[in-house]
Design an enzyme around this catalytic site. Structure first.
Site, PDB file in Angstrom:
ATOM      1  N   TYR A  51       0.831  -1.206   0.000  1.00  0.00           N
ATOM      2  CA  TYR A  51       0.000   0.000   0.000  1.00  0.00           C
ATOM      3  C   TYR A  51       0.862   1.250   0.000  1.00  0.00           C
ATOM      4  O   TYR A  51       2.079   1.197   0.204  1.00  0.00           O
ATOM      5  CB  TYR A  51      -0.939   0.012   1.203  1.00  0.00           C
ATOM      6  CG  TYR A  51      -0.281   0.385   2.519  1.00  0.00           C
ATOM      7  CD1 TYR A  51      -0.416   1.674   3.048  1.00  0.00           C
ATOM      8  CD2 TYR A  51       0.482  -0.531   3.234  1.00  0.00           C
ATOM      9  CE1 TYR A  51       0.180   2.024   4.253  1.00  0.00           C
ATOM     10  CE2 TYR A  51       1.081  -0.188   4.432  1.00  0.00           C
ATOM     11  CZ  TYR A  51       0.928   1.086   4.939  1.00  0.00           C
ATOM     12  OH  TYR A  51       1.530   1.430   6.128  1.00  0.00           O
ATOM     13  N   ARG A  92       7.907   3.536  -5.008  1.00  0.00           N
ATOM     14  CA  ARG A  92       8.055   2.670  -3.836  1.00  0.00           C
ATOM     15  C   ARG A  92       6.974   1.593  -3.822  1.00  0.00           C
ATOM     16  O   ARG A  92       7.234   0.447  -3.427  1.00  0.00           O
ATOM     17  CB  ARG A  92       8.017   3.494  -2.545  1.00  0.00           C
ATOM     18  CG  ARG A  92       8.325   2.672  -1.298  1.00  0.00           C
ATOM     19  CD  ARG A  92       8.436   3.535  -0.054  1.00  0.00           C
ATOM     20  NE  ARG A  92       7.171   4.179   0.281  1.00  0.00           N
ATOM     21  CZ  ARG A  92       7.007   5.007   1.310  1.00  0.00           C
ATOM     22  NH1 ARG A  92       8.041   5.290   2.092  1.00  0.00           N
ATOM     23  NH2 ARG A  92       5.838   5.554   1.571  1.00  0.00           N
ATOM     24  N   LYS A 151       6.502  -1.972   2.147  1.00  0.00           N
ATOM     25  CA  LYS A 151       5.299  -1.325   2.708  1.00  0.00           C
ATOM     26  C   LYS A 151       4.121  -2.292   2.560  1.00  0.00           C
ATOM     27  O   LYS A 151       3.262  -2.166   1.685  1.00  0.00           O
ATOM     28  CB  LYS A 151       5.026   0.016   2.033  1.00  0.00           C
ATOM     29  CG  LYS A 151       4.152   0.945   2.865  1.00  0.00           C
ATOM     30  CD  LYS A 151       4.191   2.355   2.303  1.00  0.00           C
ATOM     31  CE  LYS A 151       3.239   3.287   3.046  1.00  0.00           C
ATOM     32  NZ  LYS A 151       3.650   3.561   4.429  1.00  0.00           N
ATOM     33  N   GLU A 209      12.550   2.907  13.995  1.00  0.00           N
ATOM     34  CA  GLU A 209      11.617   3.933  13.527  1.00  0.00           C
ATOM     35  C   GLU A 209      10.433   3.960  14.479  1.00  0.00           C
ATOM     36  O   GLU A 209      10.518   3.428  15.583  1.00  0.00           O
ATOM     37  CB  GLU A 209      11.181   3.649  12.087  1.00  0.00           C
ATOM     38  CG  GLU A 209      10.551   2.279  11.882  1.00  0.00           C
ATOM     39  CD  GLU A 209      10.179   2.005  10.436  1.00  0.00           C
ATOM     40  OE1 GLU A 209      10.159   2.940   9.620  1.00  0.00           O
ATOM     41  OE2 GLU A 209       9.879   0.827  10.118  1.00  0.00           O
TER      42      GLU A 209
END
Length: 289
Positions: free
Chosen positions: A31, A50, A147, A179
């Site tokens: 996504y 990406r 992702k 992160e």
């Protein structure tokens, strides 16, 4: 509200997904979230590149060219009259009946695209005032560079932060900070911008990439390398960043104040430079600071 299901715009209440879609059953898909300012996409190509890269890493074929996908998303935005907001899009591997962990090799599945666009204003107050974060062990898988729809680890961490009235959960593997649950994290120490290297342990955020570029352009030293929880707690400034939160300062970590508890000067400069990039690409922003 209209949403996109494959190449069709339909009313939100009429949208359907097959119960044996691998995205629904396995989280087998990828996504992206793309930001809109003044009705224009910001860093669109980077997001879509990406998306296709994430798909390639899991051998998922997106059934549209990049040009076809952009045309579909532009129709979605126009139909919903979005000015400042977000477009969420995902592509799953498609429907497999009967359900099976193994991907079928005798016939290709047809990927399923869905997307929705919503008006979401900029949170100017948060960009200036920031907020607290907590730290949490990073229990996710080891391909965070993809992702993926598999977000359970992120959800649990983010929910824990929410329960403690924090903006984010800063994830760490042992002492190594990676992160956050839904954003990247950076620190400023002795005038240097320090953020985790873009490896398999983090998602290489598009906003993160823009921040690094504008920092270098304006003479702010950048260090892309691991840093520890101790480095985090001893930093002069700390901020989180993502497509939806831009650059948001961190005021407290696990209840302990960061410096004077206010947005630091380098964080403020970086956000100024970031906004300049938005303005250049999308036009002037009302109330931009």
């Amino acid at each position: 509200m209209k949403v996109l299901v494959n190449n069709h715009l339909v009313e939100r209440e009429d949208a359907t997904v097959d119960i044996e879609d691998r995205g629904y059953q396995f989280g087998d898909g990828v996504y992206e979230v793309v930001r809109l300012y003044n009705g224009k996409f910001f860093t669109y190509n980077e997001h879509i590149d990406r998306l296709y890269a994430s798909a390639a890493k899991i051998d998922l074929v997106i059934p549209y060219s990049k040009e076809e996908l952009r045309a579909l998303l532009e129709k979605l935005v126009a139909e919903n009259n979005i000015n400042t907001g977000n477009v969420y899009l995902q592509v799953t591997r498609g429907v497999q009946n009967p359900r099976n962990h193994v991907m079928p090799d005798d016939f290709p599945l047809e990927g399923v695209l869905t997307a929705a666009a919503r008006e979401v204003p900029r949170n100017e107050q948060q960009f200036v005032q920031g907020g607290p974060v907590i730290t949490e062990e990073d229990v996710r898988w080891l391909r965070c560079d993809i992702k993926s729809l598999n977000l359970l680890g992120n959800i649990l961490a983010k929910n824990k932060a929410h329960q403690q009235n924090a903006l984010e959960a800063v994830l760490h593997r042992g002492e190594q900070v990676t992160e956050c649950s839904a954003s990247n994290i950076s620190i400023i120490k002795d005038g240097v911008l320090w953020t985790h290297a873009a490896d398999n342990l983090i998602l290489n955020g598009i906003t993160r990439q823009v921040i690094i570029a504008v920092a270098k352009k304006n003479g702010i030293p950048v260090k892309e390398a691991d840093f520890t929880l101790t480095d985090l707690r001893e930093a002069d400034e700390v901020f989180i960043s993502s497509t939806t939160i831009e650059i948001t300062p961190v005021t407290h970590i696990d209840g302990v104040q960061v410096a004077d508890g206010k947005r630091g000067p380098i964080t403020a400069k970086l956000h100024q430079y970031f906004v300049e990039e938005i303005v250049q690409a999308c036009g002037e922003l009302e109330f931009a600071k």
